[in-house]
Enzyme design. Structure first.
Site, PDB file in Angstrom:
ATOM      1  N   VAL A  98      71.450 -32.332 -30.085  1.00  0.00           N
ATOM      2  CA  VAL A  98      71.564 -32.336 -28.625  1.00  0.00           C
ATOM      3  C   VAL A  98      71.289 -33.756 -28.150  1.00  0.00           C
ATOM      4  O   VAL A  98      70.199 -34.309 -28.402  1.00  0.00           O
ATOM      5  CB  VAL A  98      70.565 -31.352 -27.970  1.00  0.00           C
ATOM      6  CG1 VAL A  98      70.651 -31.446 -26.451  1.00  0.00           C
ATOM      7  CG2 VAL A  98      70.848 -29.918 -28.431  1.00  0.00           C
ATOM      8  N   HIS A 132      64.551 -35.636 -26.818  1.00  0.00           N
ATOM      9  CA  HIS A 132      63.562 -34.555 -26.744  1.00  0.00           C
ATOM     10  C   HIS A 132      62.591 -34.718 -27.893  1.00  0.00           C
ATOM     11  O   HIS A 132      62.950 -35.211 -28.968  1.00  0.00           O
ATOM     12  CB  HIS A 132      64.239 -33.189 -26.806  1.00  0.00           C
ATOM     13  CG  HIS A 132      65.220 -33.039 -27.924  1.00  0.00           C
ATOM     14  ND1 HIS A 132      66.500 -33.569 -27.856  1.00  0.00           N
ATOM     15  CD2 HIS A 132      65.112 -32.471 -29.142  1.00  0.00           C
ATOM     16  CE1 HIS A 132      67.136 -33.313 -28.978  1.00  0.00           C
ATOM     17  NE2 HIS A 132      66.314 -32.649 -29.795  1.00  0.00           N
ATOM     18  N   ASN A 191      64.391 -36.854 -33.238  1.00  0.00           N
ATOM     19  CA  ASN A 191      65.527 -37.236 -34.079  1.00  0.00           C
ATOM     20  C   ASN A 191      66.445 -38.170 -33.295  1.00  0.00           C
ATOM     21  O   ASN A 191      66.699 -37.942 -32.111  1.00  0.00           O
ATOM     22  CB  ASN A 191      66.308 -35.985 -34.495  1.00  0.00           C
ATOM     23  CG  ASN A 191      65.497 -35.063 -35.390  1.00  0.00           C
ATOM     24  OD1 ASN A 191      64.774 -35.529 -36.277  1.00  0.00           O
ATOM     25  ND2 ASN A 191      65.585 -33.764 -35.149  1.00  0.00           N
ATOM     26  N   ASP A 247      61.944 -23.581 -28.418  1.00  0.00           N
ATOM     27  CA  ASP A 247      63.199 -23.826 -29.124  1.00  0.00           C
ATOM     28  C   ASP A 247      63.859 -22.480 -29.447  1.00  0.00           C
ATOM     29  O   ASP A 247      63.201 -21.532 -29.867  1.00  0.00           O
ATOM     30  CB  ASP A 247      62.929 -24.618 -30.413  1.00  0.00           C
ATOM     31  CG  ASP A 247      64.201 -25.221 -30.974  1.00  0.00           C
ATOM     32  OD1 ASP A 247      64.333 -26.456 -30.951  1.00  0.00           O
ATOM     33  OD2 ASP A 247      65.091 -24.453 -31.435  1.00  0.00           O
ATOM     34  N   ILE A 248      65.170 -22.425 -29.270  1.00  0.00           N
ATOM     35  CA  ILE A 248      65.910 -21.182 -29.480  1.00  0.00           C
ATOM     36  C   ILE A 248      65.989 -20.811 -30.961  1.00  0.00           C
ATOM     37  O   ILE A 248      66.193 -19.646 -31.310  1.00  0.00           O
ATOM     38  CB  ILE A 248      67.337 -21.299 -28.868  1.00  0.00           C
ATOM     39  CG1 ILE A 248      67.932 -19.947 -28.553  1.00  0.00           C
ATOM     40  CG2 ILE A 248      68.263 -22.114 -29.754  1.00  0.00           C
ATOM     41  CD1 ILE A 248      69.189 -20.018 -27.692  1.00  0.00           C
ATOM     42  N   HIS A 283      60.223 -32.644 -30.433  1.00  0.00           N
ATOM     43  CA  HIS A 283      59.867 -31.343 -31.002  1.00  0.00           C
ATOM     44  C   HIS A 283      58.349 -31.308 -31.191  1.00  0.00           C
ATOM     45  O   HIS A 283      57.772 -32.243 -31.770  1.00  0.00           O
ATOM     46  CB  HIS A 283      60.504 -31.157 -32.385  1.00  0.00           C
ATOM     47  CG  HIS A 283      62.001 -31.112 -32.397  1.00  0.00           C
ATOM     48  ND1 HIS A 283      62.700 -29.936 -32.519  1.00  0.00           N
ATOM     49  CD2 HIS A 283      62.927 -32.100 -32.326  1.00  0.00           C
ATOM     50  CE1 HIS A 283      64.000 -30.194 -32.518  1.00  0.00           C
ATOM     51  NE2 HIS A 283      64.165 -31.505 -32.414  1.00  0.00           N
TER      52      HIS A 283
HETATM   53  P1  AMP Z   1      67.813 -31.881 -32.438  1.00  0.00           P
HETATM   54  O1  AMP Z   1      68.483 -31.338 -33.674  1.00  0.00           O
HETATM   55  O2  AMP Z   1      66.653 -32.773 -32.714  1.00  0.00           O
HETATM   56  O3  AMP Z   1      68.830 -32.500 -31.495  1.00  0.00           O
HETATM   57  O4  AMP Z   1      67.181 -30.611 -31.720  1.00  0.00           O
HETATM   58  C1  AMP Z   1      67.894 -29.810 -30.838  1.00  0.00           C
HETATM   59  C2  AMP Z   1      67.130 -28.531 -30.724  1.00  0.00           C
HETATM   60  O5  AMP Z   1      67.561 -27.847 -29.567  1.00  0.00           O
HETATM   61  C3  AMP Z   1      67.325 -27.573 -31.918  1.00  0.00           C
HETATM   62  O6  AMP Z   1      66.086 -27.307 -32.536  1.00  0.00           O
HETATM   63  C4  AMP Z   1      67.926 -26.329 -31.256  1.00  0.00           C
HETATM   64  O7  AMP Z   1      67.468 -25.130 -31.852  1.00  0.00           O
HETATM   65  C5  AMP Z   1      67.477 -26.479 -29.820  1.00  0.00           C
HETATM   66  N1  AMP Z   1      68.300 -25.809 -28.840  1.00  0.00           N
HETATM   67  C6  AMP Z   1      69.640 -25.901 -28.696  1.00  0.00           C
HETATM   68  N2  AMP Z   1      70.059 -25.150 -27.680  1.00  0.00           N
HETATM   69  C7  AMP Z   1      68.955 -24.568 -27.138  1.00  0.00           C
HETATM   70  C8  AMP Z   1      68.726 -23.678 -26.052  1.00  0.00           C
HETATM   71  N3  AMP Z   1      69.731 -23.214 -25.289  1.00  0.00           N
HETATM   72  N4  AMP Z   1      67.465 -23.288 -25.792  1.00  0.00           N
HETATM   73  C9  AMP Z   1      66.447 -23.740 -26.553  1.00  0.00           C
HETATM   74  N5  AMP Z   1      66.595 -24.588 -27.588  1.00  0.00           N
HETATM   75  C10 AMP Z   1      67.837 -24.998 -27.883  1.00  0.00           C
END
Ligand code: AMP
Length: 114
Positions: A96, A100, A87, A30-31, A102
């Site tokens: 996003v 996915h 989520n 995760d970024i 976590h």
């Molecule tokens: P959610 O809030 O459950 O939709 O999680 C989305 C996750 O994607 C968050 O923890 C972000 O930090 C992660 N995220 C968004 N863009 C990127 C990216 N380019 N590379 C890695 N993680 C990302």
């Protein structure tokens, strides 16, 4: 459907630290990590939310969880414990819209979650 940011990562159009990949899923760091270990396990099939999951996706969803467990063991957090989070929609914090899981580990977690 336009490509999600995660589909773009899968297509290597956006850089990411991919740690695992097979026919069905891929996983990467995760970024914006919220714990010392924070990976995302993502199906290659772009499904926007858990509300869009179909009966046909049963194998895929099982595979996501089994893969998360394998990665947890590989990364040495299985014995201490880890948390898996999916989520669904904005009310739960989804940002996003490509499902996915976590994988969080490396620290203690509170319950109930915030
Ligand atoms: P959610 O809030 O459950 O939709 O999680 C989305 C996750 O994607 C968050 O923890 C972000 O930090 C992660 N995220 C968004 N863009 C990127 C990216 N380019 N590379 C890695 N993680 C990302």
């Amino acid at each position: 459907m336009t490509d999600s940011i995660f589909t773009k990562i899968n297509k290597r159009e956006i850089p990411s630290n991919i740690i695992y990949e097979d026919d069905l899923v891929f996983a990467f760091e995760d970024i914006n990590p919220v714990s010392p270990i924070h990976y995302l396990i993502v199906p290659k099939k772009q499904i926007p939310t858990m509300n869009d999951v179909q009966e046909d996706d049963k194998n895929l969803l099982g595979h996501i969880l089994i893969t998360a467990g394998k990665i947890a063991k590989e990364k040495g957090i299985a014995e201490d414990g880890y948390r898996l989070v999916i989520n669904c929609n904005k009310g739960a914090g989804q940002t996003v819209f490509h499902i996915h899981c976590h994988l969080l580990g490396g620290r203690l977690f509170n319950w109930p979650p915030g």
